[in-house]
Design a protein around this motif. Structure first.
Motif, PDB file in Angstrom:
ATOM      1  N   THR A   1      12.844  10.049   6.338  1.00  0.00           N
ATOM      2  CA  THR A   1      13.140   8.963   5.410  1.00  0.00           C
ATOM      3  C   THR A   1      12.209   7.770   5.613  1.00  0.00           C
ATOM      4  O   THR A   1      11.679   7.198   4.648  1.00  0.00           O
ATOM      5  CB  THR A   1      14.598   8.519   5.576  1.00  0.00           C
ATOM      6  N   VAL A   2      11.992   7.402   6.871  1.00  0.00           N
ATOM      7  CA  VAL A   2      11.102   6.274   7.173  1.00  0.00           C
ATOM      8  C   VAL A   2       9.675   6.595   6.771  1.00  0.00           C
ATOM      9  O   VAL A   2       8.959   5.763   6.186  1.00  0.00           O
ATOM     10  CB  VAL A   2      11.189   5.913   8.667  1.00  0.00           C
ATOM     11  N   ALA A   3       9.234   7.824   7.069  1.00  0.00           N
ATOM     12  CA  ALA A   3       7.865   8.214   6.726  1.00  0.00           C
ATOM     13  C   ALA A   3       7.655   8.173   5.219  1.00  0.00           C
ATOM     14  O   ALA A   3       6.625   7.696   4.730  1.00  0.00           O
ATOM     15  CB  ALA A   3       7.553   9.605   7.276  1.00  0.00           C
ATOM     16  N   SER A   4       8.627   8.671   4.461  1.00  0.00           N
ATOM     17  CA  SER A   4       8.490   8.682   3.002  1.00  0.00           C
ATOM     18  C   SER A   4       8.401   7.267   2.444  1.00  0.00           C
ATOM     19  O   SER A   4       7.611   6.994   1.531  1.00  0.00           O
ATOM     20  CB  SER A   4       9.673   9.429   2.380  1.00  0.00           C
ATOM     21  N   SER A   5       9.215   6.362   2.971  1.00  0.00           N
ATOM     22  CA  SER A   5       9.190   4.986   2.447  1.00  0.00           C
ATOM     23  C   SER A   5       7.912   4.269   2.857  1.00  0.00           C
ATOM     24  O   SER A   5       7.361   3.473   2.083  1.00  0.00           O
ATOM     25  CB  SER A   5      10.411   4.217   2.964  1.00  0.00           C
ATOM     26  N   TRP A   6       7.402   4.514   4.051  1.00  0.00           N
ATOM     27  CA  TRP A   6       6.176   3.844   4.491  1.00  0.00           C
ATOM     28  C   TRP A   6       4.954   4.323   3.726  1.00  0.00           C
ATOM     29  O   TRP A   6       3.978   3.597   3.592  1.00  0.00           O
ATOM     30  CB  TRP A   6       5.981   4.053   5.993  1.00  0.00           C
ATOM     31  N   TRP A   7       4.984   5.534   3.223  1.00  0.00           N
ATOM     32  CA  TRP A   7       3.860   5.985   2.399  1.00  0.00           C
ATOM     33  C   TRP A   7       3.807   5.221   1.079  1.00  0.00           C
ATOM     34  O   TRP A   7       2.778   5.196   0.411  1.00  0.00           O
ATOM     35  CB  TRP A   7       3.999   7.480   2.124  1.00  0.00           C
ATOM     36  N   TYR A   8       4.918   4.603   0.694  1.00  0.00           N
ATOM     37  CA  TYR A   8       4.939   3.832  -0.550  1.00  0.00           C
ATOM     38  C   TYR A   8       4.432   2.410  -0.359  1.00  0.00           C
ATOM     39  O   TYR A   8       3.984   1.778  -1.300  1.00  0.00           O
ATOM     40  CB  TYR A   8       6.373   3.762  -1.103  1.00  0.00           C
ATOM     41  N   THR A   9       4.572   1.866   0.847  1.00  0.00           N
ATOM     42  CA  THR A   9       4.311   0.444   1.053  1.00  0.00           C
ATOM     43  C   THR A   9       2.823   0.138   1.066  1.00  0.00           C
ATOM     44  O   THR A   9       1.985   1.025   1.194  1.00  0.00           O
ATOM     45  CB  THR A   9       4.931  -0.010   2.383  1.00  0.00           C
ATOM     46  N   GLY A  10       2.524  -1.140   0.937  1.00  0.00           N
ATOM     47  CA  GLY A  10       1.137  -1.577   0.924  1.00  0.00           C
ATOM     48  C   GLY A  10       0.591  -1.776   2.323  1.00  0.00           C
ATOM     49  O   GLY A  10       1.062  -1.178   3.294  1.00  0.00           O
ATOM     50  N   ASP A  11      -0.400  -2.655   2.448  1.00  0.00           N
ATOM     51  CA  ASP A  11      -1.112  -2.832   3.702  1.00  0.00           C
ATOM     52  C   ASP A  11      -0.660  -4.070   4.478  1.00  0.00           C
ATOM     53  O   ASP A  11      -1.198  -4.341   5.544  1.00  0.00           O
ATOM     54  CB  ASP A  11      -2.616  -2.948   3.438  1.00  0.00           C
ATOM     55  N   THR A  12       0.279  -4.830   3.931  1.00  0.00           N
ATOM     56  CA  THR A  12       0.688  -6.046   4.624  1.00  0.00           C
ATOM     57  C   THR A  12       1.479  -5.704   5.879  1.00  0.00           C
ATOM     58  O   THR A  12       2.194  -4.700   5.932  1.00  0.00           O
ATOM     59  CB  THR A  12       1.549  -6.929   3.707  1.00  0.00           C
ATOM     60  N   TYR A  13       1.361  -6.552   6.881  1.00  0.00           N
ATOM     61  CA  TYR A  13       2.051  -6.353   8.152  1.00  0.00           C
ATOM     62  C   TYR A  13       3.193  -7.348   8.273  1.00  0.00           C
ATOM     63  O   TYR A  13       2.987  -8.552   8.158  1.00  0.00           O
ATOM     64  CB  TYR A  13       1.076  -6.510   9.321  1.00  0.00           C
ATOM     65  N   ASP A  14       4.398  -6.828   8.475  1.00  0.00           N
ATOM     66  CA  ASP A  14       5.575  -7.674   8.660  1.00  0.00           C
ATOM     67  C   ASP A  14       5.678  -8.025  10.139  1.00  0.00           C
ATOM     68  O   ASP A  14       5.946  -7.161  10.975  1.00  0.00           O
ATOM     69  CB  ASP A  14       6.834  -6.935   8.188  1.00  0.00           C
ATOM     70  N   GLU A  15       5.454  -9.283  10.457  1.00  0.00           N
ATOM     71  CA  GLU A  15       5.454  -9.691  11.860  1.00  0.00           C
ATOM     72  C   GLU A  15       6.833  -9.583  12.503  1.00  0.00           C
ATOM     73  O   GLU A  15       6.939  -9.644  13.736  1.00  0.00           O
ATOM     74  CB  GLU A  15       4.935 -11.131  11.982  1.00  0.00           C
ATOM     75  N   ALA A  16       7.883  -9.416  11.688  1.00  0.00           N
ATOM     76  CA  ALA A  16       9.214  -9.253  12.269  1.00  0.00           C
ATOM     77  C   ALA A  16       9.392  -7.878  12.906  1.00  0.00           C
ATOM     78  O   ALA A  16      10.274  -7.688  13.739  1.00  0.00           O
ATOM     79  CB  ALA A  16      10.280  -9.464  11.195  1.00  0.00           C
ATOM     80  N   LEU A  17       8.551  -6.940  12.523  1.00  0.00           N
ATOM     81  CA  LEU A  17       8.641  -5.598  13.085  1.00  0.00           C
ATOM     82  C   LEU A  17       7.891  -5.523  14.406  1.00  0.00           C
ATOM     83  O   LEU A  17       6.915  -6.244  14.611  1.00  0.00           O
ATOM     84  CB  LEU A  17       8.059  -4.571  12.105  1.00  0.00           C
ATOM     85  N   PRO A  18       8.317  -4.639  15.316  1.00  0.00           N
ATOM     86  CA  PRO A  18       7.559  -4.448  16.555  1.00  0.00           C
ATOM     87  C   PRO A  18       6.155  -3.925  16.277  1.00  0.00           C
ATOM     88  O   PRO A  18       5.928  -3.205  15.299  1.00  0.00           O
ATOM     89  CB  PRO A  18       8.400  -3.419  17.321  1.00  0.00           C
ATOM     90  N   ARG A  19       5.234  -4.295  17.128  1.00  0.00           N
ATOM     91  CA  ARG A  19       3.853  -3.873  16.944  1.00  0.00           C
ATOM     92  C   ARG A  19       3.713  -2.348  16.992  1.00  0.00           C
ATOM     93  O   ARG A  19       2.874  -1.767  16.309  1.00  0.00           O
ATOM     94  CB  ARG A  19       2.982  -4.505  18.032  1.00  0.00           C
ATOM     95  N   ALA A  20       4.581  -1.672  17.766  1.00  0.00           N
ATOM     96  CA  ALA A  20       4.511  -0.206  17.853  1.00  0.00           C
ATOM     97  C   ALA A  20       4.789   0.447  16.504  1.00  0.00           C
ATOM     98  O   ALA A  20       4.138   1.436  16.132  1.00  0.00           O
ATOM     99  CB  ALA A  20       5.503   0.303  18.900  1.00  0.00           C
ATOM    100  N   LEU A  21       5.738  -0.106  15.729  1.00  0.00           N
ATOM    101  CA  LEU A  21       6.019   0.444  14.406  1.00  0.00           C
ATOM    102  C   LEU A  21       4.837   0.254  13.467  1.00  0.00           C
ATOM    103  O   LEU A  21       4.579   1.083  12.591  1.00  0.00           O
ATOM    104  CB  LEU A  21       7.271  -0.215  13.823  1.00  0.00           C
ATOM    105  N   TYR A  22       4.132  -0.833  13.630  1.00  0.00           N
ATOM    106  CA  TYR A  22       2.949  -1.081  12.808  1.00  0.00           C
ATOM    107  C   TYR A  22       1.885  -0.020  13.071  1.00  0.00           C
ATOM    108  O   TYR A  22       1.233   0.466  12.146  1.00  0.00           O
ATOM    109  CB  TYR A  22       2.407  -2.479  13.103  1.00  0.00           C
ATOM    110  N   TRP A  23       1.698   0.368  14.347  1.00  0.00           N
ATOM    111  CA  TRP A  23       0.714   1.388  14.655  1.00  0.00           C
ATOM    112  C   TRP A  23       1.152   2.761  14.150  1.00  0.00           C
ATOM    113  O   TRP A  23       0.326   3.565  13.729  1.00  0.00           O
ATOM    114  CB  TRP A  23       0.461   1.428  16.165  1.00  0.00           C
ATOM    115  N   VAL A  24       2.461   3.031  14.199  1.00  0.00           N
ATOM    116  CA  VAL A  24       2.955   4.285  13.631  1.00  0.00           C
ATOM    117  C   VAL A  24       2.697   4.328  12.129  1.00  0.00           C
ATOM    118  O   VAL A  24       2.315   5.363  11.574  1.00  0.00           O
ATOM    119  CB  VAL A  24       4.461   4.455  13.934  1.00  0.00           C
ATOM    120  N   LYS A  25       2.891   3.194  11.483  1.00  0.00           N
ATOM    121  CA  LYS A  25       2.606   3.136  10.045  1.00  0.00           C
ATOM    122  C   LYS A  25       1.120   3.390   9.779  1.00  0.00           C
ATOM    123  O   LYS A  25       0.764   4.069   8.807  1.00  0.00           O
ATOM    124  CB  LYS A  25       3.013   1.773   9.491  1.00  0.00           C
ATOM    125  N   ASN A  26       0.259   2.868  10.630  1.00  0.00           N
ATOM    126  CA  ASN A  26      -1.173   3.145  10.478  1.00  0.00           C
ATOM    127  C   ASN A  26      -1.470   4.624  10.619  1.00  0.00           C
ATOM    128  O   ASN A  26      -2.325   5.179   9.913  1.00  0.00           O
ATOM    129  CB  ASN A  26      -1.975   2.358  11.513  1.00  0.00           C
TER     130      ASN A  26
END
Length: 315
Positions: free
Chosen positions: A234-259
């Protein structure tokens, strides 16, 4: 003349045929729905005479649920049946793994020409006059403009750069340049997405089959692991929809997973942020996900034999 005997048993061949039929049906269903959607878009364009009446069709997202479910159906619906027919657990798991790679590759081979033709048509429309644009939109090929694949389509370009803090406003960003062999990078992205979804579906199906063939401990542990797999999907499917902006409220590890999932890389150069799309990042990540899922499936379906040192204790 005596023909050489095949090393494959009749039970294995029959299992492989059932698996091929199942995966072919699960591939044909979303393709049929895409064909119906394409016809509806064409009918709207020709009847209304305006492109605003048509709605875009996300071809990549159409494939996700079917590729996820096919692994679940194979491991849940056919596991006990094939074992009763004399097929080994290892053979059953191996056929499922091969089929998941095959359906991801088949999806890529089918969607890639459509996505690439739509990308080329988009560039043609942008450089044409208003009358030429109207003719292209009302032609049968105009349907390609609405069969979108934004996740893989971004890999046609080398990237862009924007002033820091203005990423959401594309007007102040530089125009992205098309890269050579852009079709190859788009193919890598499509394949990586489909392989990740198919691998997670295979793992979910093996978890359900593994839990059903055990006691209370397997039921509880398998349920927790299944919830985790579905959450990742579910998380992977939703992240494929999102743009390139980084939400600083999220942990940095989640940002790298999104990358790793999206392939987008943001670098800061002075007062500007450079966004590029690297195809090998999600491609390698998909192979890693498949390897981990395949190992887990192999362990859950393997027959548990008594180890030699335990046999000596029993004897």
């Amino acid at each position: 003349m005596i023909r050489p005997q095949s090393h494959l048993s009749r039970q294995f061949v029959a299992m492989a045929k059932r698996c091929a039929i199942l995966y072919a049906v699960m591939l044909a269903i979303p393709l049929a729905t895409l064909s119906i959607s394409a016809y509806r878009v064409y009918a709207q364009l020709t009847e209304s005479g305006s492109e605003s009446a048509a709605f875009p069709v996300d071809t990549e997202a159409r494939m996700f649920p079917f590729l996820f479910l096919v692994g679940v159906i194979w491991f849940v619906g056919f596991f006990d049946v094939e074992l009763c027919h004399g097929v080994s657990r290892r053979s059953f798991a191996n056929v499922g793994m091969i089929a998941n790679v095959a359906i991801a590759a088949a999806t890529t081979l089918i969607l890639m020409p459509v996505q690439y033709a739509g990308a080329l048509l988009t560039r043609t429309v942008r450089s044409a006059t208003e009358s030429q644009q109207a003719d292209l939109l009302r032609s049968p090929s105009g349907v390609l403009l609405y069969l979108q694949g934004d996740r893989s389509g971004r890999f046609q370009f080398a990237g862009t750069d924007c002033p820091v803090g203005t990423l959401a406003s594309r007007a102040v960003c530089s125009e992205p340049a098309v890269v050579p062999f852009d079709w190859l990078y788009m193919s890598m992205k499509i394949f990586s997405m489909m392989l990740i979804v198919a691998s997670l579906g295979m793992l979910a199906g093996a978890l359900i089959a593994w839990a059903f063939n055990g006691g209370v401990m397997r039921w509880s542990g398998g349920s927790l692991l299944l919830i985790a797999v579905v959450a990742v999907y579910t998380v992977a499917s939703s992240w494929w929809y999102t743009g390139d902006t980084y939400d600083e409220a999220l942990p940095r590890a989640l940002y790298w997973v999104k990358n790793l999932l999206s392939g987008s890389v943001i670098r800061y150069v002075g007062t500007r942020q450079v966004i590029s799309y690297v195809a090998w990042i999600p491609f390698v990540f998909s192979i890693l996900v498949f390897t981990v899922c395949a190992f887990a499936v192999d362990r859950m379906t393997a027959r548990r034999e008594i180890r030699p040192f335990r046999r000596s204790l029993i004897g």
